[in-house]
Design an enzyme around this catalytic site. Structure first.
Site, mmCIF file in Angstrom:
data_model
loop_
_atom_site.group_PDB
_atom_site.id
_atom_site.type_symbol
_atom_site.label_atom_id
_atom_site.label_comp_id
_atom_site.label_asym_id
_atom_site.label_seq_id
_atom_site.Cartn_x
_atom_site.Cartn_y
_atom_site.Cartn_z
ATOM 1 N N ASP A 40 0.818 -1.243 -0.071
ATOM 2 C CA ASP A 40 0.076 -0.058 -0.100
ATOM 3 C C ASP A 40 0.913 1.395 0.016
ATOM 4 O OD1 ASP A 40 -2.239 1.466 0.111
ATOM 5 O OD2 ASP A 40 -2.831 1.034 2.066
ATOM 6 N N HIS A 57 2.991 3.212 -8.862
ATOM 7 C CA HIS A 57 2.806 1.859 -8.936
ATOM 8 C C HIS A 57 4.059 1.171 -9.847
ATOM 9 C CE1 HIS A 57 -1.244 2.098 -7.666
ATOM 10 N NE2 HIS A 57 -1.710 2.649 -8.770
ATOM 11 N N LEU A 151 11.045 -21.052 -4.394
ATOM 12 C CA LEU A 151 9.861 -19.994 -3.868
ATOM 13 C C LEU A 151 8.543 -19.877 -4.680
ATOM 14 C CD1 LEU A 151 9.397 -17.128 -2.270
ATOM 15 C CD2 LEU A 151 10.310 -16.011 -4.041
HETATM 16 C C1 FPP Z 1 -1.811 0.275 -3.398
HETATM 17 O O1 FPP Z 1 -1.328 1.556 -3.254
HETATM 18 C C2 FPP Z 1 -1.176 -0.564 -4.588
HETATM 19 C C3 FPP Z 1 -2.073 -1.024 -5.418
HETATM 20 C C4 FPP Z 1 -3.414 -0.939 -5.540
HETATM 21 C C5 FPP Z 1 -1.245 -1.790 -6.513
HETATM 22 C C6 FPP Z 1 -0.157 -2.536 -6.253
HETATM 23 C C7 FPP Z 1 0.519 -3.164 -7.369
HETATM 24 C C8 FPP Z 1 1.782 -3.081 -7.756
HETATM 25 C C9 FPP Z 1 2.837 -2.570 -7.011
HETATM 26 C C10 FPP Z 1 2.120 -3.561 -9.020
HETATM 27 C C11 FPP Z 1 1.640 -5.155 -8.994
HETATM 28 C C12 FPP Z 1 2.264 -6.015 -9.896
HETATM 29 C C13 FPP Z 1 2.779 -7.388 -9.609
HETATM 30 C C14 FPP Z 1 3.354 -8.454 -10.665
HETATM 31 C C15 FPP Z 1 3.005 -7.776 -8.251
HETATM 32 P P1 FPP Z 1 -2.382 2.602 -3.340
HETATM 33 O O2 FPP Z 1 -2.585 2.943 -4.917
HETATM 34 O O3 FPP Z 1 -3.735 2.121 -2.852
HETATM 35 O O4 FPP Z 1 -1.708 3.902 -2.497
HETATM 36 P P2 FPP Z 1 -2.517 4.935 -1.796
HETATM 37 O O5 FPP Z 1 -3.103 4.202 -0.892
HETATM 38 O O6 FPP Z 1 -1.167 5.867 -1.342
HETATM 39 O O7 FPP Z 1 -3.574 5.613 -2.827
#
Ligand code: FPP
Length: 270
Positions: A40, A57, A151
């Site tokens: 997050d 992201h 893993l």
């Molecule tokens: C939360 O941050 C994160 C997500 C909803 C997406 C996480 C995904 C990735 C890092 C890419 C994943 C891909 C793979 C292959 C594992 P948020 O956007 O909710 O952050 P905020 O709460 O600060 O708005």
């Protein structure tokens, strides 16, 4: 003149230990088998820099790679990453599309590394809701890595814990209706076989970044006895030392599974 504890700690590097010092604190025989992470804070990381959310992201992908590498190096058996929740479908279309694209690029780029490093790739969630092209790519990586024995990299995509439990109940009900099971024969072990995580040990440690202290519909059944670790660090800033700090904290916890101190689950036949 006496030296205060914090100065002493500073002098010994205790406040900001090196990775090597942190590694030396880790008992390799008491590592969690399964670590699950709610990644997050990507959006906030980007907002703090006046960048579009997708930049967060994209940066978060670097943390994904670093975490996978560290877990593999340490010999952790399973790493589950919450990449996209069922609720995330409600985000603006351009953000959803960008996340799908990042996933696609990740799969394209990482398949060779997964093969080289003996990583088995699996997914949980209602993945039939994902774009067809992504589903095909996911299936191809799952198939290609199926015989790898290192893993297990398990990605939660279009995942929701309640939906998973509900789907398990429906499938179980079908099997009961078809006479494959009697109601009396159903226990927790049987039920677990109907979950997306069938065959994967339950998470010993669940980490959530960015200071939020919620489970957010993640592994609801499986987290019954998980140790929870919350850190203020935003996911794009979550690097090797942040993961090591979580593992060190985990090893300080005493896991009792509802039992009494210094007793093992096996002492109770569990
Ligand atoms: C939360 O941050 C994160 C997500 C909803 C997406 C996480 C995904 C990735 C890092 C890419 C994943 C891909 C793979 C292959 C594992 P948020 O956007 O909710 O952050 P905020 O709460 O600060 O708005």
């Amino acid at each position: 003149m006496g030296i205060s504890m914090s100065e002493k700690q500073k002098d010994s590097g205790f406040e900001n230990p090196s990775e090597k010092e942190m590694l030396s604190l880790i008992d390799r025989n008491a590592l969690p088998k399964h670590v699950a992470i709610i990644m997050d804070g990507n959006g906030r990381w980007a907002e703090h820099r006046r960048l579009p959310r997708i930049a967060g992201h994209r940066k978060g992908m670097e943390s994904v790679r670093k975490t996978v590498t560290l877990c593999r190096e340490l010999g952790i058996k399973v790493l589950t990453l919450y990449a996209f929740s069922k609720e995330n479908w409600g985000r603006p279309k351009n953000e959803v599309n960008a996340l799908m694209r990042l996933l696609e690029v990740y799969l394209q780029k990482e398949i060779a590394t997964m093969m080289k490093n003996n990583i088995r790739f699996t997914i949980i969630g209602d993945t039939e809701l994902l774009p067809h092209r992504i589903q095909q790519r996911l299936q191809s990586v799952i198939k290609k890595t199926a015989n790898n024995t290192g893993l297990i990299l398990n990605i939660a995509l279009s995942y929701g814990g309640r939906a998973e439990i509900l789907n398990a109940v429906k499938k179980l009900f079908q099997d009961i209706s078809a006479g494959r099971f009697s109601i009396e024969g159903i226990d927790e072990v049987t039920f677990e076989r109907y979950l997306n995580t069938a065959g994967i040990p339950e998470p010993d440690l669940i980490i959530r970044t960015s200071g939020e202290m919620r489970i957010s519909n993640f592994l609801l059944w499986q987290s019954a006895y998980s140790e929870l670790y919350f850190t203020e660090t935003l996911w794009p800033d979550f690097k090797r030392k942040a993961m090591l700090a979580a593992l060190i904290e985990y090893q300080k916890r005493e896991r009792r599974f509802g039992l009494i101190k210094n007793k093992d689950r096996s002492d109770y036949g569990l």
